[in-house]
Enzyme design. Sequence first.
Site, PDB file in Angstrom:
ATOM      1  N   GLU A  23       0.821  -1.213   0.000  1.00 43.54           N
ATOM      2  CA  GLU A  23       0.000   0.000   0.000  1.00 43.54           C
ATOM      3  C   GLU A  23       0.854   1.261   0.000  1.00 43.54           C
ATOM      4  OE1 GLU A  23      -3.171   0.680  -0.177  1.00 43.54           O
ATOM      5  OE2 GLU A  23      -4.140  -1.228   0.218  1.00 43.54           O
ATOM      6  N   ASP A  74      -8.364   7.743  -3.341  1.00 42.43           N
ATOM      7  CA  ASP A  74      -7.764   6.669  -4.131  1.00 42.43           C
ATOM      8  C   ASP A  74      -8.372   6.631  -5.530  1.00 42.43           C
ATOM      9  OD1 ASP A  74     -10.240   5.350  -3.952  1.00 42.43           O
ATOM     10  OD2 ASP A  74      -9.524   3.812  -2.579  1.00 42.43           O
TER      11      ASP A  74
END
Length: 164
Positions: free
Chosen positions: A34, A43
């Site tokens: 991540e 995102d």
Amino acid sequence: MAMSPELRSKIVKLGGATALTIAIALLGGPDGVEGQRSTPYRDVGGVWTVCSGITGPDVIPGHHYSDKECDALLNKHLAPVKVAVDAAVKIPIDNYTRAALYSFAYNVGVTAFRRSSLLRHVNAGDTLAACDDLRKWVYVNKQRNRGLVNRREIDRQVCLLGQT
């Protein structure tokens, strides 16, 4: 994309560790799949995200998160994923494969994990097919996402570490 040599070394050195410890190493910090961002961002799906993929009410836009806060949030958010994956997997599997399943379910959500062919393959004892199934989960809004391609390949490589 292959897992970085640094991350691979870190994961392999944890071979005797619990699956949760391996998953935290896989997901967390700047070397994890991540990455780690201290400031919330949207995102690719438009969801507010921070640290190592944390979403939901713990994400406060404009707040700067310390490494300690990010570690605490990862542990908090990974705990229910661990419980759900452990309940769904009905056969014994190695810790690398279990860690990859934690990472996958953490990213796609436990509902999607429970409905996946990946879980069916694991429970049928076909771990190699399950690891390969990770490569199917690379779309956002029906568009192939390069970041997810890379992430799933790293999860797959961890999944396969237990098969050698």
